[in-house]
Write an enzyme that holds these catalytic residues in place. Sequence first.
Site, PDB file in Angstrom:
ATOM      1  N   THR A   1     112.262 -36.744  90.174  1.00  0.00           N
ATOM      2  CA  THR A   1     111.575 -37.870  91.439  1.00  0.00           C
ATOM      3  C   THR A   1     111.675 -38.768  92.453  1.00  0.00           C
ATOM      4  O   THR A   1     111.983 -39.005  93.658  1.00  0.00           O
ATOM      5  CB  THR A   1     109.537 -38.241  91.731  1.00  0.00           C
ATOM      6  OG1 THR A   1     110.567 -39.728  90.904  1.00  0.00           O
ATOM      7  CG2 THR A   1     108.782 -37.558  90.464  1.00  0.00           C
TER       8      THR A   1
ATOM      9  N   ASP B   1     127.926 -40.218  89.141  1.00  0.00           N
ATOM     10  CA  ASP B   1     127.625 -41.753  89.154  1.00  0.00           C
ATOM     11  C   ASP B   1     128.518 -43.053  88.741  1.00  0.00           C
ATOM     12  O   ASP B   1     129.643 -42.847  87.546  1.00  0.00           O
ATOM     13  CB  ASP B   1     127.105 -40.977  87.497  1.00  0.00           C
ATOM     14  CG  ASP B   1     125.542 -41.887  87.190  1.00  0.00           C
ATOM     15  OD1 ASP B   1     125.983 -42.895  86.589  1.00  0.00           O
ATOM     16  OD2 ASP B   1     124.900 -41.599  87.217  1.00  0.00           O
TER      17      ASP B   1
END
Length: 209
Positions: free
Chosen positions: A108, A200
Site C-alpha cells: 500500500t 533503498d
Amino acid sequence: MSKVVVFDHPLITHKVTLMRDYRTFNKDFRDLLEEISMLMTYEVTRDLPLEEVEIETPICKTKQKILAGRQIGVVPILRAGLGMVNGFLKIVPAAKVGHIGVYRDPETSKPIEYYCKLPVDVEQRDIVVVDPMLATGGSAIMAINFIKEHGVKNIKFMCLIAAPEGIEALQKAHPDVDIYIAAKDERLNEHNYIVPGLGDAGDRIFGTK
C-alpha cells in the site's frame, strides 16, 4: 507555508553523486551520509540564538557570544535515519536523541509505526527529524505527528534526497516545519521509489541487500 532549502554546496553535491553510484560500498555509503549530515547540520542550526558572556582570553577580558542554551534534539526515523545521527551529533554533541520506527507497507506504500521513544523533556527542545529519503512523505508526516503529540512546537526535517511529491505532501500536512534537502530529484516511479534516487538507503547503509 514552510520554507524548503535545497543545498547547492559543491561538496554536498559531489558526495551525493558518489552515494547514488551502485558501485559505492556500504562502508563508503555510511561515511558519505555521515559527512553530508554534518555539513547540512551547519545550516539547519543557523538560527540558534546567541547570548553575550564575559570571558578572559590570554590577553584580556572580553565579551563574546555563545549559544543561548536552547535545547536541541535529533530524531531519526528508523532505520535509515540512524545513518544521519552521528554527523548531526558531531556538530551538536549536546543534542538528545529520540527514535521513531516507521516502515512503508510494500503493497500500500502507507506508513506503519512500530516504535517511538523520545527524550523525557522533548517538549522543551527544538527537534530535527532526520531520514535520508523523502519519497511519498508518509513516514515523515507520521513521525512529526507523534512528535507534535508530545508537545513539541519547533520542528525541522532534514533529508538527503526528496521527491517533489514528498515535499508537497509534507508541506501540506505540516506547513510549520521547514524542510532541508541535499538534493531534489525528479519524481516517484510506479513503486514510489525516488528517481533517479539511490535505491533503498537502509539496505545500503546496513548491507542488508
